[in-house]
Design an enzyme around this catalytic site. Structure first.
Site, PDB file in Angstrom:
ATOM      1  N   ASP A  19      42.874  51.945  38.410  1.00  0.00           N
ATOM      2  CA  ASP A  19      43.172  50.317  38.147  1.00  0.00           C
ATOM      3  C   ASP A  19      41.814  49.833  38.157  1.00  0.00           C
ATOM      4  OD1 ASP A  19      45.299  48.065  38.664  1.00  0.00           O
ATOM      5  OD2 ASP A  19      43.557  47.428  39.889  1.00  0.00           O
ATOM      6  N   GLU A  21      39.573  45.771  38.553  1.00  0.00           N
ATOM      7  CA  GLU A  21      39.475  44.643  38.851  1.00  0.00           C
ATOM      8  C   GLU A  21      38.486  44.118  37.884  1.00  0.00           C
ATOM      9  OE1 GLU A  21      41.968  42.868  40.248  1.00  0.00           O
ATOM     10  OE2 GLU A  21      42.649  44.601  41.462  1.00  0.00           O
ATOM     11  N   HIS A 160      45.929  43.671  44.641  1.00  0.00           N
ATOM     12  CA  HIS A 160      44.699  43.169  44.091  1.00  0.00           C
ATOM     13  C   HIS A 160      43.566  43.767  44.655  1.00  0.00           C
ATOM     14  CE1 HIS A 160      47.425  40.783  41.783  1.00  0.00           C
ATOM     15  NE2 HIS A 160      47.823  40.074  42.911  1.00  0.00           N
ATOM     16  N   ASP A 165      45.893  49.070  44.373  1.00  0.00           N
ATOM     17  CA  ASP A 165      46.822  49.038  43.302  1.00  0.00           C
ATOM     18  C   ASP A 165      47.156  50.180  42.628  1.00  0.00           C
ATOM     19  OD1 ASP A 165      47.288  46.310  43.670  1.00  0.00           O
ATOM     20  OD2 ASP A 165      46.197  45.621  41.909  1.00  0.00           O
TER      21      ASP A 165
END
Length: 700
Positions: A19, A21, A160, A165
């Site tokens: 994952d 960000e 988040h 995540d």
């Protein structure tokens, strides 16, 4: 992490859940600000291997993005850039399959970052949990991580944040696996194909274009190096040393040295006073002398022998013996016959020319597996082995025998794991001797890759619903579930030990066989049909052999029963159109099991019962019948040749379907065959009439 295998069951999948960000939602321009990843190994989250890194994107992080993930430009000011982190990220991912929620976005961001960092890029194989959820629940209103966690009861971790995540997505993926399995999506290739279909539909809806990538496991195997087919084509009995050398436990070390020199062998089997067998090797003798000096020469062998004896069955393939020696680190194995008698010895010397273990592929993973995931990883190697053997023109019947051998071994190990679980749950050990039986094609040694479960349990004593039966019901239920998870699906006809009809005492089994033979109902014929192919793979194998012999005797002595079985054997699904071409369905395929294999192996079975030829494989049955003067030798060999060719056509198709992620079956597309191969298949299907004529002779 090693490259993924197309045939790997999802429960056994090893991969990296990723994952990111980022600075925004447009993958073409977004920059990574945090990278989180966890490993899944054999279907479990590997807690010891996690990646959690902040990344300096080199550009300001928009406030709208910071509101979502909470990361500001100030927090990443001193963090390393993607270019600095790239070697660590690449090492962590390796060749593993990437798993993520809407993973296509994360992959595009990685691609963009690699381009900016002047790093080489190779698109990884991937699975998207969002699309997998759409496959199992197409009517859900929302496929966000939050909603899926609520639906599946999966706790959210650090929402988040990249690592949070990633961990949550890993748990979502594992929760989706049993739901996918019930939808017929079991393997990596099947999941990829189903996800690709969703992506293509979405793309068409957007009038876009999806370029799919094909991955060939067989090609990967060839790149790794040469494939030695010898261990897969020969049995232990062909390479073992025989006869075995035995000595009394009171034999001294000095006498044993003289015996080994005289017989020119490197080990001797030793019986202690209780009749238990151990082994003493030349290394054991040298070790005793090194430890005790001259006094060792008078030491009895029983004092230095190794117990319990590590052994292998004489009819096991050589590859299994090699795998066993490699796993346990020994140089000697005992060789046993079906009754457990020592009939030979196997050493690394016997196998020296076949010790290119990188080419073995199938080792001894089944015997050492501790979970259905580990068993599934072993099962997933079979298409690679089958394809490589077929490419070397190995007889398809040999390949099907290898597949059958693995099914038997996996069933045996599943029974061991199931029994261990019952003991751990406080239900105790088996209440009486028992045997697990494998029926049908695996019992005959003629399974292909599309095999499902056909198994049974016989136990020494106990009534239906009694203590023994309840224990074996639990055992059968757990064993069948393990096999289902491994990638050997539940039998649609219910021929499984978890069901009472296929789990009973020896006396009840005999009474049931008597009922099959006398009542002669259609369902009885189906049941007894596959029972003649049974073989014991776990437990007290003598129970299985006794039952098999009993079935043969009762069937052979019942003329009316044989007549009815003959009528069933004469039934055949039409293979040709009125114009003589191969008859195909609306998808352009023919079911070669119904049109070819079924009448051949069914007729061979009936002939073997009628003429009391006690064999399991179709070729052995037919040759046994021919030896009794039934049919001409040429005719029999032509039928056996047709059996081989039809098996090969089915295996070829299943390998192609496995690569494409298409569910495996007995249906073959003749259109993919060359003119020569299509003509050979046509000729082989034509030979089926000969076996039907043969079994029909004298039926009344």
């Amino acid at each position: 992490m090693s490259a993924p295998n197309n045939a790997t069951p999802l429960v056994a999948l090893s991969g990296v859940v990723l994952d990111l960000e980022t600075t925004g939602l447009d993958a073409r321009s977004a920059r990574a600000v945090q990278i989180g990843a966890v490993r899944i190994v054999n279907g479990r989250i590997f807690e010891e291997a996690k990646l959690d890194r902040l990344v300096n994107p080199g550009v300001p992080i928009p406030a709208a993005a910071s509101e979502i993930h909470g990361i500001t430009s100030r927090e990443v000011k001193d963090a390393p850039t993607f270019a600095e982190l790239a070697p660590e990220i690449e090492a962590f991912i390796g060749d593993a399959i990437l798993i993520g929620h809407a993973v296509a976005y994360d992959i595009e961001v990685l691609k963009h970052e690699c381009a900016l960092a002047n790093r080489p890029w190779r698109r990884p194989r991937s699975l998207c949990t969002r699309n997998l959820a759409r496959l199992v629940a197409p009517t859900l209103a929302d496929y966000s991580i939050d909603h899926l966690c609520q639906w599946l009861g999966v706790p959210m971790i650090g929402r988040h944040t990249a690592l949070g995540d990633a961990e949550t997505t890993a748990r979502l993926f594992l929760a989706l696996i049993p739901l996918l399995r019930e939808r017929g999506i079991r393997t990596l290739a099947e999941a990829e194909t189903a996800c690709r279909a969703i992506a293509e539909n979405d793309s068409h809806a957007r009038r876009g274009l999806v370029v799919s990538e094909q991955h060939s496991d067989l090609q990967r195997l060839k790149i790794l190096g040469g494939f030695d087919s010898f261990p897969f084509c020969h049995r232990v009995r062909e390479v073992m040393s025989t006869p075995p050398l035995f000595a009394d436990g009171r034999t001294s070390v000095k006498e044993a040295i003289r015996l080994l020199l005289e017989k020119r062998v490197s080990s001797v089997y030793v019986r202690n006073e209780s009749g238990e067998i151990g082994i003493v090797t030349e290394r054991d003798l040298l070790r005793a002398i090194d430890t005790h000096g001259e006094a060792a020469f008078a030491t009895p062998l029983v004092a230095i022998m190794s117990q319990p004896l590590q052994s292998v069955q004489e009819d096991a393939f050589v590859y299994r013996a090699i795998g066993r020696l490699d796993r346990i680190g020994y140089r000697h194995l005992g060789v046993q016959d079906a009754n457990g008698n020592i009939v030979g010895a196997l050493t690394t010397r016997n196998l020296l020319r076949h010790r290119a273990t990188d080419a073995i592929v199938l080792g001894d993973e089944v015997a050492s597996a501790t979970s259905s995931a580990e068993l599934g990883a072993a099962w997933a190697k079979l298409p690679l082995v089958a394809g490589s053997l077929l490419a070397e023109d190995v007889d398809p019947r040999t390949i099907s025998a290898v597949i059958s051998s693995e099914i038997r071994a996996i069933t045996s190990r599943a029974a061991e794991l199931a029994e261990a679980k019952l003991i751990a749950e406080g239900r105790g050990a088996a209440p009486c001797p028992y045997a697990v039986l494998v029926l049908g094609s695996a019992g005959r040694g003629e399974s292909l890759l599309a095999a499902d479960q056909d198994n049974a349990i016989v136990y020494l004593h106990g009534a239906e619903g009694g203590h023994e039966d309840r224990w074996f019901e639990a055992l059968g239920t757990e064993m069948c579930q393990i096999l289902h998870e491994v990638g050997i699906p539940l039998c649609k006809g219910g021929v499984m030990a978890k069901n009472r009809a296929w789990r009973m005492s020896l006396s009840d089994w005999k009474a049931t066989i008597d009922g099959w033979v006398h009542r002669q109902r259609p369902e009885d014929l189906l049941n007894v049909d596959i029972f003649f192919d049974c073989i014991a793979v776990h437990g007290d194998t003598s129970l299985g052999e006794e039952l098999w012999d009993y079935a043969y005797t009762r069937g052979h002595d019942a003329p009316d029963f044989l007549k009815l079985m003959t009528e069933v054997a004469r039934q055949r699904s039409p293979a040709f159109t009125i114009f003589g071409s191969i008859r195909v369905d609306e998808k352009g395929r023919i079911d070669l099991k119904k049109a070819g294999l079924l009448p051949i192996f069914t007729s061979a079975r009936v002939l073997s019962i009628r003429h009391d030829v006690r064999a399991r494989s179709t070729p052995d049955r037919l040759r046994g019948v021919a030896a009794r003067g039934i049919g001409s030798e040429q005719e029999i060999e032509e039928i056996i040749g047709a059996h081989r060719l039809i098996l090969g056509a089915m295996l070829n198709q299943q390998l192609a379907d496995a690569e494409a992620g298409t569910p495996l079956s007995s249906r073959v597309d003749p259109g993919r065959l060359s003119k020569v191969d299509k003509r050979k298949l046509t000729d082989a299907l034509g030979k089926v009439d000969a076996i039907i004529d043969l079994v029909s002779e004298g039926r009344f």
